[in-house]
Design a protein around this motif. Structure first.
Motif, PDB file in Angstrom:
ATOM      1  N   LEU A 176      14.835  -6.627 -15.341  1.00 35.63           N
ATOM      2  CA  LEU A 176      16.215  -6.539 -14.879  1.00 35.63           C
ATOM      3  C   LEU A 176      16.461  -5.241 -14.119  1.00 35.63           C
ATOM      4  CD1 LEU A 176      18.255  -7.950 -17.913  1.00 35.63           C
ATOM      5  CD2 LEU A 176      18.006  -8.961 -15.649  1.00 35.63           C
ATOM      6  N   PHE A 177      16.030  -4.118 -14.689  1.00 34.27           N
ATOM      7  CA  PHE A 177      16.288  -2.834 -14.059  1.00 34.27           C
ATOM      8  C   PHE A 177      15.624  -2.735 -12.691  1.00 34.27           C
ATOM      9  CE2 PHE A 177      14.966   1.473 -13.040  1.00 34.27           C
ATOM     10  CZ  PHE A 177      16.187   2.126 -13.037  1.00 34.27           C
ATOM     11  N   CYS A 178      14.358  -3.069 -12.625  1.00 34.47           N
ATOM     12  CA  CYS A 178      13.618  -2.914 -11.368  1.00 34.47           C
ATOM     13  C   CYS A 178      14.166  -3.827 -10.275  1.00 34.47           C
ATOM     14  CB  CYS A 178      12.139  -3.197 -11.594  1.00 34.47           C
ATOM     15  SG  CYS A 178      11.307  -1.985 -12.637  1.00 34.47           S
ATOM     16  N   THR A 179      14.623  -4.994 -10.649  1.00 30.16           N
ATOM     17  CA  THR A 179      15.156  -5.928  -9.660  1.00 30.16           C
ATOM     18  C   THR A 179      16.465  -5.428  -9.067  1.00 30.16           C
ATOM     19  OG1 THR A 179      14.113  -7.789 -10.806  1.00 30.16           O
ATOM     20  CG2 THR A 179      15.907  -8.302  -9.291  1.00 30.16           C
ATOM     21  N   ILE A 180      17.357  -4.911  -9.914  1.00 30.99           N
ATOM     22  CA  ILE A 180      18.666  -4.455  -9.437  1.00 30.99           C
ATOM     23  C   ILE A 180      18.576  -3.088  -8.762  1.00 30.99           C
ATOM     24  CG2 ILE A 180      21.019  -3.864 -10.143  1.00 30.99           C
ATOM     25  CD1 ILE A 180      20.668  -5.813 -12.487  1.00 30.99           C
ATOM     26  N   ALA A 181      17.731  -2.195  -9.279  1.00 33.10           N
ATOM     27  CA  ALA A 181      17.687  -0.814  -8.789  1.00 33.10           C
ATOM     28  C   ALA A 181      16.762  -0.609  -7.598  1.00 33.10           C
ATOM     29  CB  ALA A 181      17.259   0.118  -9.926  1.00 33.10           C
TER      30      ALA A 181
END
Length: 236
Positions: A176-181
């Motif tokens: 989730l983090f890597c996809t959004i950030a």
């Protein structure tokens, strides 16, 4: 002929009450780590083929603190700690927005500082959205797995709980983090994203695995020092 009564078994796992100074310190530490991680994550970092961000060395600590809270105080306490971390991050982002929006000096030095603040702290809102989406989902999954495993094994199997919950929580969090950030730190290709996800998950998981012995010691000592936990152990 005498018979020995079977040793009573607990119907539910033991947890300490939240009203202690230890819990407050753990929650405060988690909130500080999350805020600092969000700021550091606005910088893209590359070690050869490894793509990561500037908060990579801090974020595993938030999960370790979450493990301690989950094991000693339970799922509800872990959920409260996660929400406190979310609120701290939201306050930090709002503060950065106000600081950047305030009128500054118009000389060359003042303009240079304004530009530096906008570049460094401007993208943090996107990092925080990514961080908290990942952290809330990952940390709550981590805490839920720990609580379910503890309900089955009681005081045994702590290492298995720590490692199993880490794998689940970090996988959800990292994706989730890597996809959004990704775009906020300059990642634009699928290969960079895949490297970011893989090495991010690998790094955080290995760090937590390496620190399991220390985490186990901290949890053991905290259980001994929490009177309410010892009282819960005595209940059958």
């Amino acid at each position: 002929m005498t018979t020995t009564s079977p040793t009573p078994t607990r119907s539910s796992p033991a947890y300490a009450q939240r009203g202690s100074a230890y819990f407050d310190v753990l929650v405060a530490g988690m909130a500080v780590v999350i805020v600092l991680s969000n700021i550091g994550a606005s910088k893209g970092v590359q070690f050869g083929p490894v793509v990561t961000d500037g908060g990579f060395f801090l974020f595993p600590l938030a999960y370790i603190l979450g493990d301690v809270i989950s094991e000693v105080y339970g799922f509800r306490a872990a959920r409260r700690a996660t929400l406190v971390g979310f609120a701290a991050s939201a306050l930090a982002v709002f503060s950065f927005w106000v600081i950047i929006a305030l009128p500054g000096f118009t000389d060359d030095y003042g303009l240079a500082k304004q530009e530096a603040l906008e570049v460094a702290l401007g993208p943090v809102w996107q990092i925080v959205v990514a961080s908290m989406a990942g952290f809330v989902a990952g940390q709550l999954s981590n805490a839920w797995v720990m609580s379910r495993m503890k309900a089955r094994s009681q005081e045994k199997g702590l290492v298995a709980r720590l490692m199993g919950s880490t794998g689940v929580g970090e996988a959800i969090d990292t994706i989730l983090f890597c996809t959004i950030a990704a775009t906020a730190i300059g990642i634009t290709t699928l290969g960079q994203w895949a490297s970011y996800v893989f090495f991010g998950f690998l790094w955080k998981t290995l760090v937590e695995f390496a620190l399991v012995p220390l985490t186990r010691v901290v949890i053991g000592r905290l259980k001994q020092r929490e009177p309410s936990y010892q009282a819960a152990l005595l209940q059958s």
